[in-house]
Design a protein around this motif. Structure first.
Motif, PDB file in Angstrom:
ATOM      1  N   SER A 115      43.394  37.819  47.451  1.00  0.00           N
ATOM      2  CA  SER A 115      44.088  38.991  47.998  1.00  0.00           C
ATOM      3  C   SER A 115      44.326  40.040  46.912  1.00  0.00           C
ATOM      4  O   SER A 115      44.241  41.244  47.171  1.00  0.00           O
ATOM      5  N   GLN A 116      44.615  39.591  45.691  1.00  0.00           N
ATOM      6  CA  GLN A 116      44.801  40.542  44.594  1.00  0.00           C
ATOM      7  C   GLN A 116      43.508  41.267  44.251  1.00  0.00           C
ATOM      8  O   GLN A 116      43.512  42.457  43.956  1.00  0.00           O
ATOM      9  N   ASP A 174      41.133  41.954  46.359  1.00  0.00           N
ATOM     10  CA  ASP A 174      40.941  42.939  47.425  1.00  0.00           C
ATOM     11  C   ASP A 174      41.796  44.174  47.192  1.00  0.00           C
ATOM     12  O   ASP A 174      41.332  45.316  47.359  1.00  0.00           O
ATOM     13  N   ASP A 175      43.059  43.971  46.796  1.00  0.00           N
ATOM     14  CA  ASP A 175      43.940  45.102  46.508  1.00  0.00           C
ATOM     15  C   ASP A 175      43.425  45.927  45.334  1.00  0.00           C
ATOM     16  O   ASP A 175      43.464  47.163  45.365  1.00  0.00           O
ATOM     17  N   LEU A 176      42.935  45.256  44.297  1.00  0.00           N
ATOM     18  CA  LEU A 176      42.398  45.980  43.144  1.00  0.00           C
ATOM     19  C   LEU A 176      41.147  46.762  43.504  1.00  0.00           C
ATOM     20  O   LEU A 176      40.950  47.881  43.011  1.00  0.00           O
ATOM     21  N   LYS A 235      40.509  48.091  46.440  1.00  0.00           N
ATOM     22  CA  LYS A 235      40.981  49.268  47.177  1.00  0.00           C
ATOM     23  C   LYS A 235      41.538  50.315  46.217  1.00  0.00           C
ATOM     24  O   LYS A 235      41.266  51.507  46.358  1.00  0.00           O
ATOM     25  N   SER A 236      42.309  49.873  45.244  1.00  0.00           N
ATOM     26  CA  SER A 236      42.870  50.806  44.261  1.00  0.00           C
ATOM     27  C   SER A 236      41.772  51.468  43.438  1.00  0.00           C
ATOM     28  O   SER A 236      41.844  52.666  43.131  1.00  0.00           O
TER      29      SER A 236
END
Length: 158
Positions: free
Chosen positions: A46-47, A49-51, A53-54
């Motif tokens: 999940s991290q 995926d967040d990175l 997106k960022s």
């Protein structure tokens, strides 16, 4: 002798079964989604995926900023060229004509001010025009070009 072999075989089978049971429990704890490595992998996924997106968001912002900067740089270059031409044309004018042109521009700029300010500026310009122009020596005049335009393509390393 067969009885002893059967007892040892049964004991080995029970020992292997117990060992498999212990390994099964350890494997369940290892893959547990809340506490074990499975949970850690899920959190890391999940991290990531967040990175991602960022990263995509930051790339889009930087692309927009670079385009805006290129536009501003282009505008600045065109203004610099116009200023260079203006400066070059100012060197061609005689001293009295350039002083008169400067006064006319200042008077035109003062029209946006109030009547008291424009009257005071007009009096100051008239006083300047009545004073004899000081003779300039060769030391005071600039020698050669004031601005030199460099070609950017020559400075880049290929």
């Amino acid at each position: 002798m067969d009885l002893i072999a059967d007892i040892l075989l049964a004991a080995g089978a029970l020992g292997a079964g117990f060992y498999c049971y212990v390994l099964s429990r350890r494997l369940k704890r290892f893959n547990d989604l809340e506490k074990g490595v499975g949970g850690a992998v899920a959190v890391l996924s999940s991290q990531v995926d967040d990175l991602n997106k960022s990263l995509h968001h930051a790339q889009s912002i930087s692309n927009g900023s670079s385009k805006a900067l290129e536009q501003l740089t282009g505008r600045a270059e065109t203004v610099a060229q116009r200023l260079e031409l203006m400066m070059a044309s100012m060197h061609d004018l005689p001293e009295t004509a350039s002083a008169k042109a400067t006064q006319e521009t200042q008077v035109a700029a003062s029209e946006t001010r109030g009547p008291e300010e424009s009257d005071a500026l007009a009096e100051a310009y008239e006083a300047e025009a009545q004073e004899p122009a000081e003779a300039t020596t060769d030391e005071e005049k600039p020698a050669g070009l004031m601005f030199v335009r460099h070609n950017r393509n020559q400075s880049r390393v290929a």
